[in-house]
Design a protein around this motif. Structure first.
Motif, PDB file in Angstrom:
ATOM      1  N   ALA A  93      11.103  25.910 -17.426  1.00 43.06           N
ATOM      2  CA  ALA A  93       9.897  25.842 -16.707  1.00 43.06           C
ATOM      3  C   ALA A  93       9.812  24.636 -15.592  1.00 43.06           C
ATOM      4  N   ALA A  94      10.322  23.704 -15.729  1.00 43.90           N
ATOM      5  CA  ALA A  94      10.540  22.435 -14.641  1.00 43.90           C
ATOM      6  C   ALA A  94      11.363  23.219 -13.639  1.00 43.90           C
ATOM      7  N   LEU A  95      12.404  23.571 -13.734  1.00 44.51           N
ATOM      8  CA  LEU A  95      13.427  24.152 -12.805  1.00 44.51           C
ATOM      9  C   LEU A  95      12.780  25.266 -12.159  1.00 44.51           C
ATOM     10  N   GLN A  96      11.843  26.187 -12.716  1.00 46.18           N
ATOM     11  CA  GLN A  96      11.539  27.310 -11.964  1.00 46.18           C
ATOM     12  C   GLN A  96       9.984  26.883 -11.397  1.00 46.18           C
ATOM     13  N   SER A  97       9.619  25.929 -11.634  1.00 43.66           N
ATOM     14  CA  SER A  97       8.228  25.525 -10.974  1.00 43.66           C
ATOM     15  C   SER A  97       8.172  25.496  -9.309  1.00 43.66           C
ATOM     16  N   TYR A 119      21.418  23.498 -19.840  1.00 46.93           N
ATOM     17  CA  TYR A 119      20.276  24.344 -19.236  1.00 46.93           C
ATOM     18  C   TYR A 119      19.791  23.908 -17.960  1.00 46.93           C
ATOM     19  N   GLY A 120      20.599  22.960 -17.492  1.00 46.91           N
ATOM     20  CA  GLY A 120      20.171  22.422 -15.830  1.00 46.91           C
ATOM     21  C   GLY A 120      19.746  21.097 -15.813  1.00 46.91           C
ATOM     22  N   VAL A 168      15.434  17.578 -13.254  1.00 47.68           N
ATOM     23  CA  VAL A 168      14.826  17.422 -14.571  1.00 47.68           C
ATOM     24  C   VAL A 168      15.701  16.178 -15.158  1.00 47.68           C
ATOM     25  N   VAL A 169      15.172  15.307 -15.637  1.00 52.10           N
ATOM     26  CA  VAL A 169      16.013  14.317 -16.613  1.00 52.10           C
ATOM     27  C   VAL A 169      15.582  14.556 -18.045  1.00 52.10           C
ATOM     28  N   ASN A 198      10.340  14.295  -6.322  1.00 51.05           N
ATOM     29  CA  ASN A 198       9.433  14.539  -7.620  1.00 51.05           C
ATOM     30  C   ASN A 198      10.397  15.176  -8.793  1.00 51.05           C
ATOM     31  N   ILE A 199      10.210  14.300  -9.978  1.00 53.45           N
ATOM     32  CA  ILE A 199      10.939  14.608 -11.049  1.00 53.45           C
ATOM     33  C   ILE A 199      10.196  14.897 -12.309  1.00 53.45           C
ATOM     34  N   ALA A 200      10.880  15.609 -13.427  1.00 54.27           N
ATOM     35  CA  ALA A 200      10.441  15.690 -14.460  1.00 54.27           C
ATOM     36  C   ALA A 200      11.166  15.014 -15.553  1.00 54.27           C
ATOM     37  N   ILE A 201      10.694  14.242 -16.339  1.00 54.41           N
ATOM     38  CA  ILE A 201      11.364  13.526 -17.386  1.00 54.41           C
ATOM     39  C   ILE A 201      10.648  13.968 -18.829  1.00 54.41           C
ATOM     40  N   ILE A 202      12.056  14.369 -19.672  1.00 56.59           N
ATOM     41  CA  ILE A 202      11.534  14.967 -21.037  1.00 56.59           C
ATOM     42  C   ILE A 202      12.305  14.043 -22.091  1.00 56.59           C
TER      43      ILE A 202
END
Length: 232
Positions: free
Chosen positions: A35-39, A61-62, A45-46, A2-6
Motif C-alpha cells: 500500500a505504501a509503495l503504491q501510494s 516485498y520491497g 518503506v522501512v 517522505n517515508i513509511a515506517i512499519i
C-alpha cells in the motif's frame, strides 16, 4: 524525503508470528508495504523489526531494513511512538533527509493506498501535528455497562444511561492503520498523537479491524475478501 515506517516485532503471543502469517495468500506484512509503495507519496518503506525472518519478508516485498531493532524496544511494553522515534533517529544517523514520516501498522491489510496520500495532503494543508485514521464507536460508550463485584450490572456513566443516542456526542477509536507527522514532530517529546493539535480521519467500520485474536483474524479476512469483490 517522505517515508513509511512499519513496526513489526517478532514476539506476538496471541497470534504467533502474526506479522508474517499468511493472510489471504500473502504474509500479513506484505499488505502495508505494498500500500505504501503504491501510494505515490512514499519515497522509502522501512520495517523496524528485531526478527531476521520478518526482515527477509520485508525485503522480499520491497521494503528496506537498514537496521535491526534493539531487543529492549521489542517487548510487550514498548509503545509504538517510542519505536517510531528510534527508527527516525537511526535513519537520521545514516544521513536520511527525513521530512514527513508515516507509521503504518504491520497488521493493516485493509489499508487503502490512496488514503496514505490523502492523509499526507491533509497534514500539510492543516498544519496539524498528527493526522491519523479512526473509526466511530458503533454504540454510544456513554451508555456502557459494567459488572459489579457481586455480579450485578451498573451503568458506566449513570448520568448518560437514560439519554437518547442522538443526544450523546459521537466518540471514536484509533483504527490502528496509519499516522502521519513530520519527522521533527515524532521526535518532540512534548507532542502526542492524540491531542488538540491532531486531526482524525474517519474510516467506515467495514474498513477497520483490530487483529489480536483468531476471531479478529477471521473477520479481517472476511472484510478483505468482501472489499476485493467490490473492487473487481
Amino acid at each position: 524525503m517522505n517515508i513509511a515506517i512499519i513496526p513489526a516485532r517478532g514476539g506476538s503471543k496471541r497470534i504467533p508470528r502474526k506479522n508474517i502469517k499468511d493472510f489471504c495468500g500473502k504474509p500479513m506484512l506484505a499488505y502495508p508495504i505494498q500500500a505504501a509503495l503504491q501510494s505515490g507519496v512514499i519515497d522509502k518503506v522501512v520495517v523496524s523489526t528485531d526478527d531476521a525472518e520478518i526482515a527477509e519478508v520485508a525485503l522480499e516485498y520491497g521494503a528496506e531494513v537498514p537496521f535491526l531493532r534493539q531487543s529492549q524496544l521489542a517487548d510487550d511494553y514498548t509503545g509504538t511512538t517510542e519505536v517510531i522515534r528510534d527508527a527516525i533517529s537511526q535513519l537520521q544517523s545514516l544521513g536520511w533527509p527525513l521530512e514527513h514520516c508515516a507509521c503504518l501498522y504491520a497488521t493493516a491489510p485493509l489499508l487503502d493506498a490512496g488514503l496514505i496520500g490523502e492523509l499526507l495532503h491533509r497534514l500539510v494543508a492543516t498544519k496539524a501535528d498528527f493526522v491519523f485514521t479512526a473509526a466511530r464507536f458503533a454504540f454510544p460508550i456513554q451508555r456502557a455497562l459494567v459488572l459489579t463485584e457481586t455480579g450485578g450490572v451498573a451503568p458506566f456513566d449513570p448520568a448518560s444511561i437514560s439519554k437518547r443516542s442522538q443526544d450523546l456526542i459521537p466518540t471514536f477509536h484509533d483504527a490502528g492503520q496509519l499516522y502521519w507527522a513530520k519527522a521533527s514532530t515524532w521526535l518532540d517529546l512534548q507532542k502526542s498523537v492524540f491531542s488538540a493539535n491532531s486531526q482524525l480521519y474517519e474510516l467506515p467500520s467495514h474498513r477497520v479491524q483490530d487483529i489480536d485474536t483468531p476471531d479478529d483474524w477471521r473477520r479481517a479476512e472476511y472484510l478483505y475478501r468482501m472489499l476485493q469483490q467490490e473492487q473487481s
